[in-house]
Design a protein around this motif. Sequence first.
Motif, PDB file in Angstrom:
ATOM      1  N   THR A 203       0.816  -1.218   0.000  1.00  0.00           N
ATOM      2  CA  THR A 203       0.000   0.000   0.000  1.00  0.00           C
ATOM      3  C   THR A 203       0.847   1.264   0.000  1.00  0.00           C
ATOM      4  O   THR A 203       0.377   2.315  -0.409  1.00  0.00           O
ATOM      5  N   LYS A 206       0.960   1.553  -3.717  1.00  0.00           N
ATOM      6  CA  LYS A 206      -0.332   1.599  -4.381  1.00  0.00           C
ATOM      7  C   LYS A 206      -1.419   1.168  -3.392  1.00  0.00           C
ATOM      8  O   LYS A 206      -1.381   0.055  -2.867  1.00  0.00           O
ATOM      9  N   HIS A 208      -4.538  -0.461  -2.358  1.00  0.00           N
ATOM     10  CA  HIS A 208      -5.331  -1.542  -2.943  1.00  0.00           C
ATOM     11  C   HIS A 208      -5.647  -2.525  -1.829  1.00  0.00           C
ATOM     12  O   HIS A 208      -4.791  -2.823  -0.985  1.00  0.00           O
ATOM     13  N   ASN A 211      -3.189  -5.317  -1.163  1.00  0.00           N
ATOM     14  CA  ASN A 211      -1.810  -5.003  -0.802  1.00  0.00           C
ATOM     15  C   ASN A 211      -1.606  -4.936   0.709  1.00  0.00           C
ATOM     16  O   ASN A 211      -2.536  -4.666   1.465  1.00  0.00           O
ATOM     17  N   THR A 235      -2.539  -3.867  -8.647  1.00  0.00           N
ATOM     18  CA  THR A 235      -1.849  -3.712  -7.366  1.00  0.00           C
ATOM     19  C   THR A 235      -0.500  -3.014  -7.496  1.00  0.00           C
ATOM     20  O   THR A 235       0.162  -2.753  -6.488  1.00  0.00           O
ATOM     21  N   LYS A 237       2.100   0.118  -8.696  1.00  0.00           N
ATOM     22  CA  LYS A 237       2.139   1.568  -8.920  1.00  0.00           C
ATOM     23  C   LYS A 237       2.279   1.869 -10.401  1.00  0.00           C
ATOM     24  O   LYS A 237       1.624   2.750 -10.944  1.00  0.00           O
ATOM     25  N   GLN A 239       2.227  -0.196 -14.117  1.00  0.00           N
ATOM     26  CA  GLN A 239       1.769  -1.485 -14.624  1.00  0.00           C
ATOM     27  C   GLN A 239       2.723  -2.049 -15.680  1.00  0.00           C
ATOM     28  O   GLN A 239       2.333  -2.413 -16.796  1.00  0.00           O
TER      29      GLN A 239
END
Length: 312
Positions: A203, A206, A208, A211, A235, A237, A239
């Motif tokens: 987290t 990101k 989520h 996470n 999940t 930051k 992709q």
Amino acid sequence: MKLIDLHEDLAYSNQVGIDVIEGNRQSSIKMLKEFDSLIFASIFPHVDTLDERSEELTSLYGNPTRSTNFSLELFLDQVKFYYYLERKGIVKIVRNANDIEPKGVKLLLSLEGVDVLRDYSDLYLLKELHVLNLGLTWNYDNKFASSCMAKKDYGLTSEGEELVKLANKLGIIIDLAHAGKRTVLDATSISKKPVIDSHTNFTRLKQHKRNLDDEEIEAIVKTKGVMGITAIVSTLKEQTINGIVESIKYLGESFGWEYVAIGTDFLGIGETPKGFENILRVKELARAIEGHEEEVLWKNAYRVIKENLSSG
């Protein structure tokens, strides 16, 4: 190159018609033969349904995701598939601590969510089937533990506490992927063995529900466990493969490199990070984390597996 991947959905993908033996979608036995590999082979005994819960999952993962109901029949079918692969001479199933050196393609059977268990003593049956990794939840709460999607994060129930204790005794790994925070903190406080979170991110990078926050990371670290950085794009930051590297470095540099592992979730995800489309891309990942590649790709997970399985 040696590789331990803490989560791949080989059996479930086979059931929905994906060629997981010779195929070229994310992962397959053919691709895994490029490594000396030990794969946590997921048993995901759930039936897809479309309802309000599926809407929640779609919003969580960013792509259409159906909710599921568990099925003992599917559990047995997926276990049978893995043993079929072994009878064909395609893989070797891990049965004890003496089997875990990555060599050829080895599968460590892993139950994703304990919904099919009636009570904690069913672990004796799992042990006989050589199901040696136990995910306490998927995205739903159950009689043992609350999940990351819990409206009320109650953690481990009394039955869940007994489940963790018996798993330690039998040499079955506790896996906290998809678990609620209270479940993570409860399980890590009770377990006498290193636990894992087989496929996750953080987290701090990101926000989520899947996470882990820093408190959860620290709790897993205190057990000397590992966390498998995953390819679930929602999940990450960023992709891309760089997002995976960022997660790896965050965990390694902030908490210690001995706690970092890989858990791709290949064959269980609809979209992959750019530059990390299949398991062969692990070779590029190794170059990006040069100096730590052996720790991350197999040594750390090997240590945790060995310590757990040596108890049984």
